[in-house]
Design an enzyme around this catalytic site. Sequence first.
Site, PDB file in Angstrom:
ATOM      1  N   CYS A 237      57.353  -2.612  40.702  1.00  0.00           N
ATOM      2  CA  CYS A 237      56.602  -2.985  39.507  1.00  0.00           C
ATOM      3  C   CYS A 237      55.109  -2.927  39.773  1.00  0.00           C
ATOM      4  O   CYS A 237      54.610  -3.610  40.673  1.00  0.00           O
ATOM      5  CB  CYS A 237      56.978  -4.402  39.057  1.00  0.00           C
ATOM      6  SG  CYS A 237      56.040  -4.972  37.620  1.00  0.00           S
ATOM      7  N   ASN A 246      63.159   0.085  44.986  1.00  0.00           N
ATOM      8  CA  ASN A 246      64.401  -0.103  44.255  1.00  0.00           C
ATOM      9  C   ASN A 246      65.598   0.071  45.182  1.00  0.00           C
ATOM     10  O   ASN A 246      65.491   0.636  46.275  1.00  0.00           O
ATOM     11  CB  ASN A 246      64.502   0.934  43.122  1.00  0.00           C
ATOM     12  CG  ASN A 246      63.778   0.499  41.868  1.00  0.00           C
ATOM     13  OD1 ASN A 246      64.106  -0.527  41.290  1.00  0.00           O
ATOM     14  ND2 ASN A 246      62.803   1.281  41.449  1.00  0.00           N
TER      15      ASN A 246
END
Length: 305
Positions: A237, A246
Site C-alpha cells: 500500500c 503481497n
Amino acid sequence: MTAILVSEVGPRDGLQSIDRVMDLEAKKRWISAEAAAGVKEIEVGSFVPPRLLPQMADTAELVAHGLTIPGLRVVALVPNAKGAQRAADAGVHAMSIPFSMSETHSLKNVRKDHAAMLAEIAEVARIAREARIGFAVSLSTAFGCTLEGAVPEATVVRLAEASLEAGAEELSLSDTTGYADPAQVRRLVRAVKAVAGDRLSTLHLHNTRGLGLANAVAGLDEGITTLDASIGGLGGCPYAPGASGNLVTEDLVLMLNAMGYETGIDLETLFAVRHILAEALPGEPLYGFTPDAGPMLDYNERIAR
C-alpha cells in the site's frame, strides 16, 4: 475436494506500488497468460484519478480486454462513487472499495473518516445494484496499522456489520500492513463471521514479515474460500509505510494444490507469467520460493489424491 479461489491482484495492488508505468500491451499479455494458467479472477486495476496513480490510467482498457477472455471474472477497485460509476460503465463483473478500519489510515488514503466512508459505501452499493454487478467492501488495516498501531477487534466487527447494512454483498479482511499472525487471523475471521456469515469470504494478506502462507492456512481453517495474491509478490500500500509484499501467487498455488484444495491453476503454466513481468519491469524484484525450488517430486501425486 474443496475449491479455493485464488484472486490475482497484481495488476492493481502490485503495480500501484511501483514508480514505473507498465506498458498496456504487456499488462494484457500478463492477464491473458494468467487466465490461460487457470486463474479465474483478476483485479485488473483501479478507477482512481490518473494524476494520483498514473499506473492505473489504463484500467478501462484492461477491463475491456479481460471481458474478451472466456471464464475470467474481471474485478476492479474503486475509491468512491465516482470511481464506481466508471467501473460500472466499463462493464466490470465486480468491484470492491477499501474501507480502512484505522481512521487515521482512512483519512490518509481516501481523505474520509468512518462516517463519510459508510455514506460512500451506500452510494457505491446503489450503483452496483443498478448495474447488477458484484460489490465487496475490503476491510483494510483490519489486523493493525503502521500509523495507529493496534486496531481493536470490536472496531472491525462493528464496521463490518455497518458495511453490510450499507449494502456490501461481500466482505474481505485485509492485512494491509503485514501485521497479522495466524492466531489473530483465526480470532478475527471467527468474530466477523459471527455477524457476516459466509459474506466474509476473502483474505487479502501481505507477506511483509514472512507469515503470509501461515495466515492463509489459518483463514482456510476458519472457512475462508478466496485468497488474494500477486505474481512475484509485487505490491503493497503506497499510503501505509513499510507495507510491502503481497502473498506470492506461485507459492500460494503450490501450497493449496499440494494440500489437496482445488484451484484449477496449473503451476508450470503460471511460472511462465513471471517472464512477462521480468521483461516489462526490468530490475523490479520478483519474490517467491517456488519458482526457484520448483514443486516437490511427488507434487503431481499430491494434487491427484
